[in-house]
Structure formats: C-alpha cells, structure tokens
Design a protein around this motif. Sequence first.
Motif, PDB file in Angstrom:
ATOM      1  N   UNK A   8      14.681 -10.757  -7.503  1.00 17.64           N
ATOM      2  CA  UNK A   8      13.396 -11.014  -8.141  1.00 17.64           C
ATOM      3  C   UNK A   8      12.206 -11.166  -7.217  1.00 17.64           C
ATOM      4  N   UNK A   9      12.389 -10.942  -5.907  1.00 16.30           N
ATOM      5  CA  UNK A   9      11.259 -10.999  -4.972  1.00 16.30           C
ATOM      6  C   UNK A   9      10.479  -9.684  -5.094  1.00 16.30           C
ATOM      7  N   UNK A  10       9.235  -9.769  -5.541  1.00  9.18           N
ATOM      8  CA  UNK A  10       8.447  -8.554  -5.784  1.00  9.18           C
ATOM      9  C   UNK A  10       7.502  -8.207  -4.636  1.00  9.18           C
ATOM     10  N   UNK A  11       7.414  -9.077  -3.636  1.00  3.95           N
ATOM     11  CA  UNK A  11       6.437  -8.876  -2.571  1.00  3.95           C
ATOM     12  C   UNK A  11       7.051  -8.330  -1.289  1.00  3.95           C
ATOM     13  N   UNK A  12       8.024  -9.021  -0.719  1.00  2.00           N
ATOM     14  CA  UNK A  12       8.594  -8.629   0.576  1.00  2.00           C
ATOM     15  C   UNK A  12       9.238  -7.244   0.556  1.00  2.00           C
ATOM     16  N   UNK A  13      10.032  -6.884  -0.456  1.00  2.00           N
ATOM     17  CA  UNK A  13      10.642  -5.552  -0.453  1.00  2.00           C
ATOM     18  C   UNK A  13       9.617  -4.422  -0.368  1.00  2.00           C
ATOM     19  N   UNK A  14       8.481  -4.580  -1.041  1.00  2.00           N
ATOM     20  CA  UNK A  14       7.451  -3.542  -0.979  1.00  2.00           C
ATOM     21  C   UNK A  14       6.786  -3.492   0.402  1.00  2.00           C
ATOM     22  N   UNK A  15       6.693  -4.638   1.064  1.00  2.00           N
ATOM     23  CA  UNK A  15       6.179  -4.657   2.441  1.00  2.00           C
ATOM     24  C   UNK A  15       7.129  -3.889   3.364  1.00  2.00           C
ATOM     25  N   UNK A  16       8.418  -4.083   3.148  1.00  2.00           N
ATOM     26  CA  UNK A  16       9.417  -3.400   3.972  1.00  2.00           C
ATOM     27  C   UNK A  16       9.363  -1.894   3.738  1.00  2.00           C
ATOM     28  N   UNK A  17       9.258  -1.495   2.477  1.00  2.00           N
ATOM     29  CA  UNK A  17       9.157  -0.070   2.147  1.00  2.00           C
ATOM     30  C   UNK A  17       7.918   0.539   2.801  1.00  2.00           C
ATOM     31  N   UNK A  18       6.788  -0.165   2.696  1.00  2.00           N
ATOM     32  CA  UNK A  18       5.547   0.338   3.292  1.00  2.00           C
ATOM     33  C   UNK A  18       5.692   0.500   4.800  1.00  2.00           C
ATOM     34  N   UNK A  19       6.302  -0.493   5.447  1.00  2.00           N
ATOM     35  CA  UNK A  19       6.492  -0.438   6.900  1.00  2.00           C
ATOM     36  C   UNK A  19       7.396   0.729   7.287  1.00  2.00           C
ATOM     37  N   UNK A  20       8.474   0.905   6.561  1.00  2.00           N
ATOM     38  CA  UNK A  20       9.400   2.000   6.858  1.00  2.00           C
ATOM     39  C   UNK A  20       8.739   3.362   6.665  1.00  2.00           C
ATOM     40  N   UNK A  21       7.940   3.474   5.624  1.00  2.00           N
ATOM     41  CA  UNK A  21       7.275   4.752   5.365  1.00  2.00           C
ATOM     42  C   UNK A  21       6.268   5.077   6.458  1.00  2.00           C
ATOM     43  N   UNK A  22       5.573   4.051   6.952  1.00  2.00           N
ATOM     44  CA  UNK A  22       4.602   4.261   8.035  1.00  2.00           C
ATOM     45  C   UNK A  22       5.289   4.693   9.318  1.00  2.00           C
ATOM     46  N   UNK A  23       6.525   4.276   9.523  1.00  2.00           N
ATOM     47  CA  UNK A  23       7.272   4.621  10.736  1.00  2.00           C
ATOM     48  C   UNK A  23       8.050   5.923  10.604  1.00  2.00           C
ATOM     49  N   UNK A  24       8.058   6.507   9.419  1.00  2.00           N
ATOM     50  CA  UNK A  24       8.867   7.700   9.181  1.00  2.00           C
ATOM     51  C   UNK A  24       8.180   8.965   9.687  1.00  2.00           C
ATOM     52  N   UNK A  25       8.980  10.013   9.852  1.00  2.00           N
ATOM     53  CA  UNK A  25       8.481  11.344  10.170  1.00  2.00           C
ATOM     54  C   UNK A  25       8.744  12.233   8.964  1.00  2.00           C
ATOM     55  N   UNK A  26       7.865  13.196   8.739  1.00  2.00           N
ATOM     56  CA  UNK A  26       8.045  14.076   7.584  1.00  2.00           C
ATOM     57  C   UNK A  26       7.794  15.513   7.999  1.00  2.00           C
ATOM     58  N   UNK A  27       8.754  16.353   7.691  1.00  3.29           N
ATOM     59  CA  UNK A  27       8.714  17.742   8.113  1.00  3.29           C
ATOM     60  C   UNK A  27       9.154  18.607   6.942  1.00  3.29           C
ATOM     61  N   UNK A  28       8.449  19.723   6.714  1.00  2.00           N
ATOM     62  CA  UNK A  28       8.765  20.573   5.566  1.00  2.00           C
ATOM     63  C   UNK A  28      10.205  21.072   5.601  1.00  2.00           C
ATOM     64  N   UNK A  29      10.689  21.356   6.799  1.00  2.00           N
ATOM     65  CA  UNK A  29      12.055  21.874   6.926  1.00  2.00           C
ATOM     66  C   UNK A  29      13.091  20.764   6.963  1.00  2.00           C
ATOM     67  N   UNK A  30      12.797  19.671   7.673  1.00  2.00           N
ATOM     68  CA  UNK A  30      13.776  18.610   7.882  1.00  2.00           C
ATOM     69  C   UNK A  30      13.680  17.473   6.879  1.00  2.00           C
ATOM     70  N   UNK A  31      12.597  17.415   6.113  1.00  2.00           N
ATOM     71  CA  UNK A  31      12.433  16.344   5.153  1.00  2.00           C
ATOM     72  C   UNK A  31      11.887  15.081   5.796  1.00  2.00           C
TER      73      UNK A  31
END
Length: 247
Positions: A103-126
Amino acid sequence: NLRDDSKTYDVIFNSVKYIDDRLLEQYEDLKKHIKRHGGDLEADHLNWMAIHYLYARSFFPDIKIPSKLNEAFKYYNGQASKYWLKKGMYAEGMIALGLHRFGNTETPLKIVKSLKERSLNNEELGMYWKYNAGYFWYQLPVETHALMIELFDEVAIDAVAVDDLKVWLLKNKQTTHWKTTKATSAAVYALLRNGDNWLLEDQSVQITLGNKLIDQSQMTTEAGTGYFKTSWNGEDIESNMSEIKVT
C-alpha cells in the motif's frame, strides 16, 4: 489457486509464519545490540534478509501480519523507504514491489522514476541498463532484468517500457543464452506474466538464397526469437546462393 488446496495452503501458511518469526527475531536482536553496544536505530540496518522478507511476504497479503510483528514490520518498511537507493538494482526492484503491494504509493514510484532515468533505450536492443555482472544473486543480469519487467508492469503500469524491456531479454537470448535454469525460469515468467505472449510463433519470414526458397516447414523454430538453422551438402551449393533476400 494454491489457496484452494488445503495441504498446499498449510505449507504456505507455516512458511509465512516462519519468516514472520525470523524478522521479529532479527529486529529484537538489533535492538538488544544497540542497547548494549550503542548505535542508532534510525541508521541503515536494511539487510538482505529484510529486503527478501518484504518481497516474499508481499505475495501473501491475505495472511494477516501478526500484532507482535507490527513494530518490526513498520520499522523495516520505513528502512526500505529511506535507504533503497543504496542497495542496487535487484534490491530496488524487490523493495518497490514489496512496498507497492503493502500500500505504499510514494516510494515505489520514486524507485521506478530513478530506474527509468538510469536506463538506456535503443530501437534494436530495447530498454536495458549497464549491469555490473558478477556471481552474486543480485549481480545476475537476466534475473535482474526479469524483475524489472515485473516492476514496470505492476508498479509503473507502463506497457511501452515493458515491451522495450522484453525486447532486450529476447535479444540477450538471441546473441548469447540464458546461462542457468534459474535465469531461464525468471525470463519466461517475465515474458509470460502479462500482456502479449511473446513466445508464440509469429508468421515466418521468407528467406531466399539465389533462386531457392528455404523450406522452414521441417525445421524447429525457437519460440520468441525465431531462431532456426539449416545446412547444405557441398554439391547442393550454387554460385548465386550468396544472394540473400528476406521478406
């Protein structure tokens, strides 16, 4: 449903009771240690056991947290919300999923945001990350990536990110291989848990060498990646077979 089978549910219930008792034991030991030797209860005491507990326990919200555990449970939830960024990607995924299910609605979204900012995205590799691969359980790239799919599906509800993550997982299988049964089971679980079935065979491509169409009807095509192989006898090879056409 495992809960419909009384024998299976008894095993689950007793297992959950066991991990509840171990978490309480750890918490009480921590308080005794601080009382005897000093220290700060609000410092980072979030260890792997507590992280695993939070994730594993979140699968059984219908089994009530016993009142004797309330203080310890609240404490480690607070620790997870405060110190998640110091624990590495795999732990971040487990923490986010565990907190989200409780039921924690705040921290999980912070973690998702942080992970997305650290991710790489490539048309071929995803979508992927530069994994610091190693031999510890939290350094295994396929298992970590599978957990990221679970996270972006369940917490972020981001279908585009989930599809991009699945692309990397299948590309990884295509170029190397899932090295263990644990990695394979984690990958298959992630690919099949929600959304489209990425392991269903799609329409085969048409491959022509010279004037000859490769007959795939007698070949085994790998689900998901579409991989297959074939060979020819020397006398069957013609000079124009260097011309390859894929449609």
